[in-house]
Design a protein around this motif. Structure first.
Motif, PDB file in Angstrom:
ATOM      1  N   SER A   1       0.833  -1.196   0.000  1.00  0.00           N
ATOM      2  CA  SER A   1       0.000   0.000   0.000  1.00  0.00           C
ATOM      3  C   SER A   1       0.872   1.253   0.000  1.00  0.00           C
ATOM      4  O   SER A   1       0.615   2.216  -0.726  1.00  0.00           O
ATOM      5  N   LYS A   2       1.924   1.222   0.801  1.00  0.00           N
ATOM      6  CA  LYS A   2       2.837   2.369   0.857  1.00  0.00           C
ATOM      7  C   LYS A   2       3.579   2.534  -0.467  1.00  0.00           C
ATOM      8  O   LYS A   2       3.772   3.653  -0.956  1.00  0.00           O
ATOM      9  N   ALA A   3       3.967   1.420  -1.069  1.00  0.00           N
ATOM     10  CA  ALA A   3       4.732   1.471  -2.324  1.00  0.00           C
ATOM     11  C   ALA A   3       3.907   2.038  -3.468  1.00  0.00           C
ATOM     12  O   ALA A   3       4.446   2.686  -4.376  1.00  0.00           O
ATOM     13  N   THR A   4       2.590   1.807  -3.448  1.00  0.00           N
ATOM     14  CA  THR A   4       1.714   2.260  -4.537  1.00  0.00           C
ATOM     15  C   THR A   4       0.944   3.523  -4.185  1.00  0.00           C
ATOM     16  O   THR A   4       0.007   3.894  -4.896  1.00  0.00           O
ATOM     17  N   ASN A   5       1.334   4.172  -3.071  1.00  0.00           N
ATOM     18  CA  ASN A   5       0.625   5.368  -2.612  1.00  0.00           C
ATOM     19  C   ASN A   5      -0.861   5.064  -2.426  1.00  0.00           C
ATOM     20  O   ASN A   5      -1.735   5.760  -2.947  1.00  0.00           O
ATOM     21  N   ASP A   6      -1.103   3.995  -1.642  1.00  0.00           N
ATOM     22  CA  ASP A   6      -2.471   3.539  -1.354  1.00  0.00           C
ATOM     23  C   ASP A   6      -3.256   3.236  -2.628  1.00  0.00           C
ATOM     24  O   ASP A   6      -4.428   3.577  -2.758  1.00  0.00           O
ATOM     25  N   PHE A   7      -2.566   2.590  -3.585  1.00  0.00           N
ATOM     26  CA  PHE A   7      -3.182   2.189  -4.849  1.00  0.00           C
ATOM     27  C   PHE A   7      -3.814   3.387  -5.561  1.00  0.00           C
ATOM     28  O   PHE A   7      -4.942   3.351  -6.038  1.00  0.00           O
TER      29      PHE A   7
ATOM     30  N   LYS B   1      -1.813   3.683 -11.481  1.00  0.00           N
ATOM     31  CA  LYS B   1      -2.439   2.571 -12.195  1.00  0.00           C
ATOM     32  C   LYS B   1      -1.865   2.450 -13.599  1.00  0.00           C
ATOM     33  O   LYS B   1      -1.852   3.404 -14.366  1.00  0.00           O
ATOM     34  N   LEU B   2      -1.384   1.237 -13.935  1.00  0.00           N
ATOM     35  CA  LEU B   2      -0.791   0.993 -15.244  1.00  0.00           C
ATOM     36  C   LEU B   2      -1.795   0.457 -16.249  1.00  0.00           C
ATOM     37  O   LEU B   2      -1.615   0.608 -17.454  1.00  0.00           O
ATOM     38  N   GLY B   3      -2.839  -0.187 -15.763  1.00  0.00           N
ATOM     39  CA  GLY B   3      -3.831  -0.775 -16.652  1.00  0.00           C
ATOM     40  C   GLY B   3      -4.671  -1.772 -15.889  1.00  0.00           C
ATOM     41  O   GLY B   3      -4.604  -1.881 -14.667  1.00  0.00           O
TER      42      GLY B   3
ATOM     43  N   VAL C   1      -3.520  -3.232 -12.384  1.00  0.00           N
ATOM     44  CA  VAL C   1      -2.073  -3.326 -12.194  1.00  0.00           C
ATOM     45  C   VAL C   1      -1.545  -1.939 -11.836  1.00  0.00           C
ATOM     46  O   VAL C   1      -1.876  -0.955 -12.494  1.00  0.00           O
ATOM     47  N   TYR C   2      -0.745  -1.877 -10.763  1.00  0.00           N
ATOM     48  CA  TYR C   2      -0.224  -0.599 -10.276  1.00  0.00           C
ATOM     49  C   TYR C   2       1.303  -0.607 -10.293  1.00  0.00           C
ATOM     50  O   TYR C   2       1.933  -1.645 -10.063  1.00  0.00           O
ATOM     51  N   LYS C   3       1.853   0.571 -10.537  1.00  0.00           N
ATOM     52  CA  LYS C   3       3.286   0.747 -10.362  1.00  0.00           C
ATOM     53  C   LYS C   3       3.551   1.128  -8.914  1.00  0.00           C
ATOM     54  O   LYS C   3       2.784   1.863  -8.298  1.00  0.00           O
TER      55      LYS C   3
ATOM     56  N   ILE D   1       8.359  -1.721  -8.819  1.00  0.00           N
ATOM     57  CA  ILE D   1       7.607  -2.967  -8.909  1.00  0.00           C
ATOM     58  C   ILE D   1       6.302  -2.737  -9.666  1.00  0.00           C
ATOM     59  O   ILE D   1       5.847  -1.604  -9.819  1.00  0.00           O
ATOM     60  N   ALA D   2       5.713  -3.828 -10.144  1.00  0.00           N
ATOM     61  CA  ALA D   2       4.373  -3.808 -10.717  1.00  0.00           C
ATOM     62  C   ALA D   2       3.511  -4.738  -9.873  1.00  0.00           C
ATOM     63  O   ALA D   2       3.891  -5.878  -9.615  1.00  0.00           O
ATOM     64  N   VAL D   3       2.347  -4.248  -9.451  1.00  0.00           N
ATOM     65  CA  VAL D   3       1.486  -4.991  -8.537  1.00  0.00           C
ATOM     66  C   VAL D   3       0.176  -5.343  -9.241  1.00  0.00           C
ATOM     67  O   VAL D   3      -0.578  -4.458  -9.652  1.00  0.00           O
ATOM     68  N   LYS D   4      -0.088  -6.656  -9.401  1.00  0.00           N
ATOM     69  CA  LYS D   4      -1.365  -7.124  -9.945  1.00  0.00           C
ATOM     70  C   LYS D   4      -2.285  -7.432  -8.765  1.00  0.00           C
ATOM     71  O   LYS D   4      -1.996  -8.301  -7.954  1.00  0.00           O
ATOM     72  N   ARG D   5      -3.386  -6.703  -8.706  1.00  0.00           N
ATOM     73  CA  ARG D   5      -4.313  -6.829  -7.573  1.00  0.00           C
ATOM     74  C   ARG D   5      -5.569  -7.566  -8.033  1.00  0.00           C
ATOM     75  O   ARG D   5      -6.278  -7.105  -8.931  1.00  0.00           O
ATOM     76  N   LEU D   6      -5.838  -8.713  -7.430  1.00  0.00           N
ATOM     77  CA  LEU D   6      -6.993  -9.510  -7.833  1.00  0.00           C
ATOM     78  C   LEU D   6      -8.276  -8.754  -7.548  1.00  0.00           C
ATOM     79  O   LEU D   6      -8.573  -8.375  -6.417  1.00  0.00           O
ATOM     80  N   SER D   7      -9.044  -8.530  -8.606  1.00  0.00           N
ATOM     81  CA  SER D   7     -10.327  -7.852  -8.469  1.00  0.00           C
ATOM     82  C   SER D   7     -11.367  -8.824  -7.923  1.00  0.00           C
ATOM     83  O   SER D   7     -11.380 -10.007  -8.261  1.00  0.00           O
ATOM     84  N   LYS D   8     -12.239  -8.325  -7.049  1.00  0.00           N
ATOM     85  CA  LYS D   8     -13.286  -9.175  -6.477  1.00  0.00           C
ATOM     86  C   LYS D   8     -14.255  -9.660  -7.536  1.00  0.00           C
ATOM     87  O   LYS D   8     -14.924 -10.671  -7.368  1.00  0.00           O
TER      88      LYS D   8
END
Length: 694
Positions: free
Chosen positions: A371-377, A382-384, A391-393, A402-409
């Motif tokens: 959360s800190k790395a992505t500035n609270d998403f 957001k990359l896409g 996906v967030y930078k 880093i690139a973060v893939k966050r599973l959508s509900k």
């Protein structure tokens, strides 16, 4: 006794401990200016001036000029070595002096303790009392020891002994040649921890070592009751290498422990300085631990962080794995059987794989860290967004992107794909595969953390009319080769045979050098060594890339990836998508159009128009030919991966390809009622499930 050297004098000086003069080492006839110990049975040289430029005869002189420069000249008066020093201001009494420490100094006699130059700043293979090994951050000068080339030749050899002298890093001795040969542990305030621990009570009374670290310089030195010397050419052997460690001098052990636990990238910690009788300071390791040694007694404590560092996350993970195990046991009876035996792939029970994600060779990140790395998403990060979710930078505290893939509900890709990717890609390491750094599994959050790819995915360039101009032919051909090498690793060279099952332009990421990396292993499957294909009732992938045997019968193998690769090659050449391709003269898709051009003898017409005439005709022809060979209807007609790479490399003649699969457009397939297609698309990422009629 100290003797002075005046301007213009040749010298042969001595004192009670050292002598300065000319000598010939071993069996050599060359002559050198050096300093050696007195009162020794054999000549032990401590320092050599002209290590690389010997005198070849018996004529030589040392001259100190009126500027404070000491020079060694040969019989012809040519300078073969110089101190390259000069005094500032007015100097009328310059002297060169050999001190009792073995240090040759040039100084202004009118200004005591004001050395212009000293030999201790230019050590050879011997470390003596009063000498510093380290670095001056103001002048940039680094002092280190270098071995002799041989007993007959004092010129610099291949071995050096030097400190890791980087601000923010902890001090450590290295012996190197072309690479690091030995790490002599971090300094613990008394000695180096590459040996059994030396306490103030057990330390050698002959000498005392100390380390100085400040804004101006970092160095190691000794002072002694007896004469102390370290000879690199004669004496060369923990808590571990500190190259990937960070040091703080004002943290207690409790603070150090907390700092490591609060950073998911922390591997271990130690209190490195024991000079006060109790541990002080904090040394944090990040990455692999190298050269850790265990001693039966008198060792130094090293606290290693285990994978299950947080009990709450561990309990959640254990519950998840248990639930998945029970559900899969329940599902087993519905699996399609081949030869009477249930097929075992990655999403089923495969004995060759460590099932728990906690055992995977990647890191578990906390939600707070990501959360800190992505500035609270933040939406700005957001990359896409794909089928998995957004996906967030991000940027970790140590500066890694880093690139973060966050599973959508709402994602149709769930825990199966999430777990599959963690376990699968953690076991794969190749320059043409994206690197998975870790994952986060906390509460409802499920995230995958990858290395950041600044140029995003291949489709962002290939199918964009403005950005495709940045892809010249040479880059495209290199991308084709890179994807093929990645597939060769997956299919043959990795520890486990892997079928990707979703190879497409959107799953090829590009690094800052446009090097391709295969990504998204959520649908990948692993095979045992004796397996070549598998069968499934659940067909997943992307329309336009799915092979016919997989779409119709649910059969997949490495040849399924080969088919997808063939489609991808033709897309890279043409800059057009296979699915949705339109041509004014016919209704063929891209595969059919490429086949038509090849049979008409016009394959070069497939090239992307934006390239103009700037391409290699032979490479384009070979690429089109290989692409069509890979996209043939019958599995047995398609080449295997090593053959594909060899053909792209120009080896041998190419066979004629047969008519490709899915020759006509998808609309005609639908109207023929042969393959009912169930398709869902999320922001350009298409997942397809194809069920053959019973």
């Amino acid at each position: 006794m100290n003797q002075n050297i005046s301007d213009g004098q040749t010298i042969l000086s001595n004192n009670s401990k050292f002598e300065l003069g000319f000598f010939s080492p071993g069996n050599s006839k060359n002559r050198y200016l050096g300093i050696w110990f007195t009162n020794t049975s054999s000549q032990t040289v401590a320092w050599v001036a002209n290590r690389q430029t010997p005198l070849i005869d018996n004529f030589g002189a040392v001259i100190l000029d009126n500027q404070g420069n000491l020079s060694l000249v040969n019989g012809s008066g040519k300078v073969i070595w110089s101190s390259n020093s000069s005094a500032s201001g007015t100097s009328i009494n310059l002297v060169a002096q050999l001190l009792d420490t073995g240090n040759l100094v040039i100084k202004n006699g009118e200004k005591p303790n004001n050395e212009i130059w000293q030999s201790f700043d230019y050590p050879g293979d011997t470390f003596m009392e009063g000498m510093k090994l380290g670095k001056n951050f103001i002048t940039g000068r680094e002092t280190y020891l270098t071995s002799w080339r041989s007993a007959d030749d004092p010129s610099p050899g291949e071995y050096t002994l030097r400190f890791s002298m980087v601000k923010g890093k902890y001090q450590q001795l290295y012996i190197t040649s072309s690479a690091i040969e030995t790490r002599i542990g971090p300094y613990n305030g008394i000695s180096f921890s590459g040996r059994p621990l030396r306490t103030p009570e057990t330390a050698d009374p002959a000498f005392t070592s100390y380390m100085v670290v400040n804004q101006n310089e970092m160095y190691f030195a000794t002072y002694s009751v007896k004469n102390t010397t370290m000879l690199l050419s004669r004496t060369i052997v923990t808590a571990g290498d500190t190259q990937n460690a960070v040091f703080s001098s004002n943290m207690s052990q409790l603070d150090c422990e907390a700092a490591c636990k609060n950073n998911c990238s922390c591997t271990a910690y130690a209190n490195p300085n024991i000079s006060t009788g109790k541990a002080a300071g904090c040394l944090l390791w990040f990455g692999d631990l190298i050269d850790v040694r265990v001693y039966p007694q008198n060792g130094q404590d090293l606290y290693i962080r285990l994978a299950a560092s947080e009990l709450s996350a561990g309990a959640t993970l254990l519950g998840l794995i248990l639930g998945l195990y029970i559900r899969r046991k329940w599902k087993k009876n519905s699996d399609t059987e081949i030869a009477g035996k249930p097929k075992e792939t990655l999403d089923e029970d495969y004995e060759g794989i460590n099932r728990p994600m906690g055992s995977a060779e990647v890191s578990l990140f906390s939600l707070s860290t990501i959360s800190k790395a992505t500035n609270d998403f933040s939406v700005d990060n957001k990359l896409g967004e794909g089928g998995f979710g957004p996906v967030y930078k991000g940027v970790l505290e140590e500066g890694q992107e880093i690139a973060v893939k966050r599973l959508s509900k709402s994602s149709r890709q769930g825990l199966d794909e999430f777990e599959n990717e963690v376990i699968c890609i953690a076991k794969l390491q190749h320059r043409n595969l994206v690197k998975l750094l870790g994952y986060c599994l906390q509460g409802d959050e499920k995230m995958l953390i990858y290395e950041y790819m600044p140029n995003k995915s291949l489709d962002c360039f290939l199918f964009d009319e403005s950005r495709k101009l940045k892809l010249d032919w040479q880059q495209r051909f290199c991308i084709i080769h890179g994807i093929a090498r990645g597939l060769l690793y997956l299919h043959q060279d990795s520890r486990l045979k892997v079928v990707h099952r979703d190879l497409k332009a959107g799953n090829i990421l590009l690094d800052n050098l446009m090097c391709p990396k295969i990504s998204d292993f959520g649908l990948a499957r692993m095979f045992k060594e004796d397996e070549s294909e598998a069968n499934t009732k659940r067909i997943v992938g992307t329309l336009g890339y799915i092979s016919p045997e997989y779409a119709v019968n649910g059969l997949y193998s490495v040849k399924s990836d080969i088919f997808s690769f063939g489609v991808l090659v033709l897309e890279i050449v043409s800059g057009k998508k296979n699915r949705g391709f339109v041509h004014e003269d016919h209704d063929d898709n891209l595969l059919g159009h490429a086949w038509r051009l090849l049979t008409e003898g016009k394959p070069l017409n497939l090239i992307d128009e934006c390239l103009g005439g700037s391409y290699s005709a032979s490479e384009v022809l070979r690429s089109v030919h290989v692409g069509l060979l890979c996209a043939q209807q019958r599995v047995e007609d398609r080449p295997n991966t090593p053959t594909v790479l060899a053909m792209l490399g120009g080896e041998g003649s190419l066979p004629s390809p047969k008519k490709p699969a899915f020759f006509i457009q998808e609309s005609e397939i639908n109207s023929s009622s042969v393959l009912p297609l169930l398709t869902s698309s999320v922001n350009g990422i298409t997942l397809s499930q194809v069920d053959g009629r019973s």
